[in-house]
Design a protein around this motif. Structure first.
Motif, PDB file in Angstrom:
ATOM      1  N   ASP A   9     -17.143  -7.460  14.379  1.00  0.00           N
ATOM      2  CA  ASP A   9     -16.849  -8.589  15.260  1.00  0.00           C
ATOM      3  C   ASP A   9     -16.059  -9.651  14.486  1.00  0.00           C
ATOM      4  O   ASP A   9     -16.117  -9.704  13.251  1.00  0.00           O
ATOM      5  CB  ASP A   9     -18.176  -9.153  15.774  1.00  0.00           C
ATOM      6  N   LEU A  10     -15.364 -10.518  15.208  1.00  0.00           N
ATOM      7  CA  LEU A  10     -14.521 -11.536  14.560  1.00  0.00           C
ATOM      8  C   LEU A  10     -15.199 -12.905  14.546  1.00  0.00           C
ATOM      9  O   LEU A  10     -15.712 -13.353  13.522  1.00  0.00           O
ATOM     10  CB  LEU A  10     -13.170 -11.609  15.268  1.00  0.00           C
ATOM     11  N   ASP A  11     -15.216 -13.585  15.701  1.00  0.00           N
ATOM     12  CA  ASP A  11     -15.760 -14.944  15.773  1.00  0.00           C
ATOM     13  C   ASP A  11     -17.261 -14.923  15.513  1.00  0.00           C
ATOM     14  O   ASP A  11     -18.014 -14.248  16.224  1.00  0.00           O
ATOM     15  CB  ASP A  11     -15.501 -15.554  17.152  1.00  0.00           C
ATOM     16  N   GLY A  12     -17.697 -15.642  14.515  1.00  0.00           N
ATOM     17  CA  GLY A  12     -19.110 -15.726  14.221  1.00  0.00           C
ATOM     18  C   GLY A  12     -19.606 -14.695  13.236  1.00  0.00           C
ATOM     19  O   GLY A  12     -20.732 -14.804  12.752  1.00  0.00           O
ATOM     20  N   THR A  13     -18.804 -13.687  12.930  1.00  0.00           N
ATOM     21  CA  THR A  13     -19.183 -12.665  11.959  1.00  0.00           C
ATOM     22  C   THR A  13     -18.272 -12.732  10.734  1.00  0.00           C
ATOM     23  O   THR A  13     -18.746 -12.833   9.604  1.00  0.00           O
ATOM     24  CB  THR A  13     -19.115 -11.263  12.587  1.00  0.00           C
TER      25      THR A  13
END
Length: 231
Positions: A9-13
């Protein structure tokens, strides 16, 4: 369990993007003469893609379809300007990505963020070259928590879902991975829509991407063939 690929995942990971999302959201709300949202509110709104973020920012006003369409258009304009300006890599991301790359299997970034923002952001943050595949929120008709984005990434990497480890930060990622038939681990930080992930819901909680790489390494029974980014 034999791991042959990873989806992340991108946002937040990988990236803390909430500052840019807040700038764009509040600029959009100002355009519509609506009250601003706090950083904490916007943090809780992130997770199911741009349109859901916009609708959550609008609150009761999201019942007006024409207003939602205008709000999405204004958000796109403002986020294109803000994208990456205050975004930061989470601690351990670069070391973790390096460790994962040394394992030799392909990596895919799977996000609900639209493609017009995803790839420029990956490039700006200096991590685009780690990923053989990028699946954005508008690559397919479906977003996470539907399984199709993970299936698409696995097919592009020549991997099977059962041999793909997904790394995320929320119940959204867990649901997508479970539906796709992928094992899934989560980081405890990030954007979880106000519902922190529980270790009982995923295969493991890891403190950061370095620990994620160690977990992946423990699942590799035989080194896969390295793969480059598809042309």
């Amino acid at each position: 369990m034999r791991i042959r690929s990873l989806t992340i995942d991108l946002d937040g990971t990988l990236l803390d993007t909430v500052g840019d999302l807040a700038v764009a959201s509040n600029a959009m709300l100002a355009d519509l003469s609506l009250p601003a949202r706090s950083l904490a509110e916007i943090n809780a709104f992130v997770g199911k893609g741009m349109a859901v973020l916009v609708e959550r920012c609008l609150g009761a006003a999201s019942s007006d379809a024409a207003l939602v369409a205008r709000a999405i258009e204004r958000f796109r304009v403002h986020y294109a300007e803000a994208n990456g300006h205050s975004t930061r890599l989470y601690p351990g991301v670069l070391d973790g990505l390096d460790a994962l790359r040394r394992l030799g299997f392909p990596l895919a970034c799977v996000t609900n963020k639209p493609a017009m923002f995803t790839e420029p952001l990956l490039a700006r943050m200096g991590i685009a070259d780690y990923f053989a595949v990028v699946v954005s929120g508008d690559t397919l008709p479906f977003k996470k928590p539907r399984p199709e984005p993970l299936w698409h990434a696995c097919a592009a990497m020549g991997s099977e879902p059962a041999a793909n480890l997904h790394v995320g930060d929320s119940a959204n990622d867990i649901a997508a991975a479970r539906a796709a038939g992928c094992p899934v681990i989560c980081v405890p930080y990030g954007y979880n829509e106000g519902r922190p992930v529980d270790s009982a819901e995923c295969d493991a909680l890891v403190s950061d991407l370095v620990e994620a790489a160690s977990y992946a390494a423990s699942l590799v029974l035989s080194p896969p063939v390295p793969r480059g980014r598809p042309s």
